[in-house]
Design a protein around this motif. Structure first.
Motif, mmCIF file in Angstrom:
data_model
loop_
_atom_site.group_PDB
_atom_site.id
_atom_site.type_symbol
_atom_site.label_atom_id
_atom_site.label_comp_id
_atom_site.label_asym_id
_atom_site.label_seq_id
_atom_site.Cartn_x
_atom_site.Cartn_y
_atom_site.Cartn_z
ATOM 1 N N VAL A 91 0.802 -1.237 0.000
ATOM 2 C CA VAL A 91 0.000 0.000 0.000
ATOM 3 C C VAL A 91 0.829 1.279 0.000
ATOM 4 C CG1 VAL A 91 -2.019 -1.081 1.055
ATOM 5 C CG2 VAL A 91 -0.282 -0.061 2.525
ATOM 6 N N SER A 92 2.126 1.166 0.236
ATOM 7 C CA SER A 92 2.940 2.396 0.220
ATOM 8 C C SER A 92 4.414 2.066 0.000
ATOM 9 C CB SER A 92 2.781 3.171 1.531
ATOM 10 O OG SER A 92 3.448 2.515 2.585
ATOM 11 N N VAL A 93 5.155 3.090 -0.391
ATOM 12 C CA VAL A 93 6.622 2.991 -0.390
ATOM 13 C C VAL A 93 7.157 4.230 0.313
ATOM 14 C CG1 VAL A 93 7.035 1.517 -2.408
ATOM 15 C CG2 VAL A 93 6.711 3.951 -2.747
ATOM 16 N N PRO A 94 8.147 4.053 1.198
ATOM 17 C CA PRO A 94 8.679 5.223 1.895
ATOM 18 C C PRO A 94 9.548 6.085 0.985
ATOM 19 C CG PRO A 94 9.934 3.278 2.511
ATOM 20 C CD PRO A 94 8.835 2.814 1.589
ATOM 21 N N ARG A 95 9.785 7.293 1.400
ATOM 22 C CA ARG A 95 10.597 8.235 0.620
ATOM 23 C C ARG A 95 11.970 7.654 0.306
ATOM 24 N NH1 ARG A 95 14.985 10.755 0.093
ATOM 25 N NH2 ARG A 95 15.092 12.922 -0.525
ATOM 26 N N ASP A 149 9.739 13.652 5.624
ATOM 27 C CA ASP A 149 8.772 12.752 6.262
ATOM 28 C C ASP A 149 7.549 12.554 5.360
ATOM 29 O OD1 ASP A 149 10.200 12.233 8.619
ATOM 30 O OD2 ASP A 149 9.603 14.183 9.440
ATOM 31 N N TYR A 150 7.758 11.794 4.319
ATOM 32 C CA TYR A 150 6.639 11.501 3.425
ATOM 33 C C TYR A 150 6.843 10.138 2.775
ATOM 34 C CZ TYR A 150 9.674 12.967 -0.463
ATOM 35 O OH TYR A 150 10.696 13.077 -1.376
ATOM 36 N N ALA A 151 5.743 9.627 2.227
ATOM 37 C CA ALA A 151 5.783 8.331 1.540
ATOM 38 C C ALA A 151 4.862 8.430 0.328
ATOM 39 C CB ALA A 151 5.328 7.232 2.494
ATOM 40 N N HIS A 152 4.786 7.346 -0.424
ATOM 41 C CA HIS A 152 3.945 7.342 -1.621
ATOM 42 C C HIS A 152 2.928 6.208 -1.549
ATOM 43 C CE1 HIS A 152 6.658 10.232 -3.392
ATOM 44 N NE2 HIS A 152 7.663 9.437 -3.079
ATOM 45 N N ALA A 153 1.684 6.529 -1.876
ATOM 46 C CA ALA A 153 0.644 5.499 -1.890
ATOM 47 C C ALA A 153 0.884 4.546 -3.059
ATOM 48 C CB ALA A 153 -0.726 6.151 -2.015
ATOM 49 N N VAL A 154 0.642 3.278 -2.825
ATOM 50 C CA VAL A 154 0.810 2.246 -3.851
ATOM 51 C C VAL A 154 -0.439 1.378 -3.818
ATOM 52 C CG1 VAL A 154 2.116 0.132 -4.382
ATOM 53 C CG2 VAL A 154 3.342 2.183 -3.695
ATOM 54 N N HIS A 176 -11.271 10.218 1.357
ATOM 55 C CA HIS A 176 -10.567 9.172 0.597
ATOM 56 C C HIS A 176 -11.583 8.118 0.153
ATOM 57 C CE1 HIS A 176 -7.681 6.126 -0.506
ATOM 58 N NE2 HIS A 176 -6.672 6.922 -0.206
ATOM 59 N N ASN A 194 -11.308 5.042 -0.176
ATOM 60 C CA ASN A 194 -11.222 3.763 0.535
ATOM 61 C C ASN A 194 -11.332 3.889 2.050
ATOM 62 O OD1 ASN A 194 -8.860 3.334 -1.945
ATOM 63 N ND2 ASN A 194 -10.737 2.137 -1.903
ATOM 64 N N ASP A 195 -11.425 5.104 2.536
ATOM 65 C CA ASP A 195 -11.671 5.330 3.974
ATOM 66 C C ASP A 195 -12.119 6.779 4.145
ATOM 67 O OD1 ASP A 195 -11.520 5.880 6.761
ATOM 68 O OD2 ASP A 195 -10.186 4.147 6.993
ATOM 69 N N SER A 207 -12.881 8.484 6.539
ATOM 70 C CA SER A 207 -12.387 9.248 7.692
ATOM 71 C C SER A 207 -11.085 9.987 7.344
ATOM 72 C CB SER A 207 -12.147 8.311 8.885
ATOM 73 O OG SER A 207 -11.022 7.488 8.630
ATOM 74 N N VAL A 208 -10.514 9.639 6.203
ATOM 75 C CA VAL A 208 -9.246 10.260 5.785
ATOM 76 C C VAL A 208 -9.540 11.339 4.737
ATOM 77 C CG1 VAL A 208 -7.008 9.833 4.659
ATOM 78 C CG2 VAL A 208 -7.972 8.116 6.211
ATOM 79 N N TYR A 260 -2.639 12.767 1.371
ATOM 80 C CA TYR A 260 -3.330 12.818 2.664
ATOM 81 C C TYR A 260 -2.293 12.767 3.771
ATOM 82 C CZ TYR A 260 -2.951 7.621 2.730
ATOM 83 O OH TYR A 260 -2.503 6.321 2.719
ATOM 84 N N VAL A 306 -0.912 11.261 7.236
ATOM 85 C CA VAL A 306 -0.957 10.093 8.118
ATOM 86 C C VAL A 306 0.346 10.127 8.912
ATOM 87 C CG1 VAL A 306 -0.009 8.496 6.366
ATOM 88 C CG2 VAL A 306 -1.378 7.591 8.246
ATOM 89 N N MET A 357 1.290 11.314 2.769
ATOM 90 C CA MET A 357 1.288 10.206 1.808
ATOM 91 C C MET A 357 0.852 10.794 0.459
ATOM 92 S SD MET A 357 1.702 6.862 1.679
ATOM 93 C CE MET A 357 1.313 6.158 3.279
#
Lengths: 199, 98
Positions: free
Chosen positions: A53-57, B18-23, B60, B62-63, B65-66, B85, B87, B92
């Motif tokens: 569901v995700s990949v970190p930076r 401090d970030y990530a990517h949704a997959v 969102h 799929n949820d 609440s987001v 969003y 988190v 993300m």
């Protein structure tokens, strides 16, 4: 920036389970355009259904490196005699060069035009010339890297053409003008050196 | 969270990393930041130039609440779409593309 370790936990939205706890694990993840796969990359996995569901930076450099390696098709429908032009040009540079050299010749011109090494102010005019007017019954297809794909877009914009297809046709007509037609082809020594690198 | 907080929060997370990517099983090639085709600095500049009327927020898919934020800045005559969003501990990114 927090460095994530394999086995660390976090939260993300899963397409099936909503906002869920995730655990970071090494996974193989394909690109959505089916062009390739990133192997063994740290990814957030849904604790409930195990979907990625995700990949970190921190995984971005690995993803970027794999994405740059993927190959994408750049294509053009061309009149049949355009392929003959490419074969004639290759044979003129060195007789034993087969049709496989055509790809290198097109990419040499692409890069030359982009860098300013090859001047072609009249490339648009070539597309309106008599030699260009014939049914486009054949196809030129090149599998290129993302960087080369980007270079195609830059050159299309630079020379004022509509798309990659027009650029490939224009380059082939320029090859005709520079290599096939003249008694002494333009940049002949350089092209022979390129051919020697080809084998 | 309104536009101002979303903008400040996204900028803060981008600057701190401090970030990530949704997959969704696959890396979305429409997320140009995830694929490394645009840089953090590019996205910071795009978010910085986003005005309040170029921002939307919606639940969102799929949820609910987001809250998903959509920034639509203009750059060189092109509209960019930056979807994300929040988190913990950061942001993300869902997509970053023109």
């Amino acid at each position: 920036m927090k460095i994530i370790k394999e086995g660390d936990n976090g939260r993300a939205v899963c397409q099936d389970c909503g906002l869920v706890p995730i655990t970071y694990r090494l996974k193989d993840i394909p690109f959505s355009d089916k062009s390739g796969l990133v192997k063994n990359v740290l990814a957030g996995v849904c604790d409930a259904c195990e979907r990625v569901v995700s990949v970190p930076r921190q995984s971005t450099p690995q993803i970027k490196s794999e994405y740059q390696k993927t190959r994408v098709p750049v294509e053009s429908r061309v009149p049949a005699h355009f392929l003959d032009i490419l074969s004639l040009a290759s044979a003129k540079i060195r007789e034993d060069l087969g049709h496989d050299f055509s790809r290198h010749l097109i990419l040499y011109y692409l890069h030359g035009i982009n860098s300013g090494h090859i001047k072609c102010p009249g490339i648009k005019g070539l597309l309106d010339s008599d030699i260009a007017s014939a049914p486009a019954s054949k196809r030129v297809s090149l599998k290129v890297s993302r960087n080369t794909e980007k270079e195609f877009s830059e050159v299309v914009h630079k020379v004022g053409l509509k798309n990659n297809s027009e650029l490939i046709k224009g380059i082939i007509l320029k090859i005709n003008q520079d290599i096939v037609q003249p008694e002494n082809p333009v940049r002949f020594k350089e092209l022979k050196t390129l051919a020697s690198a080809f084998g | 969270m309104g536009f101002k907080d979303a903008k400040e929060g996204a900028l803060r997370c981008l600057r701190s990393g401090d970030y990530a990517h949704a997959v969704r099983d696959e890396i979305d090639v429409k997320n140009l930041l995830a694929c490394g085709l645009v840089t953090e600095e590019d996205v910071i500049a795009l978010i910085n130039r986003t005005k309040g009327n170029q921002h939307e927020e919606r639940p969102h898919d799929n949820d609910r609440s987001v809250t998903v934020h959509i920034f639509k800045p203009q750059h060189k005559g092109v509209t960019w779409y930056i979807k994300f969003y929040f988190v913990e501990p950061g942001v993300m990114f869902i997509s970053v593309h023109p």
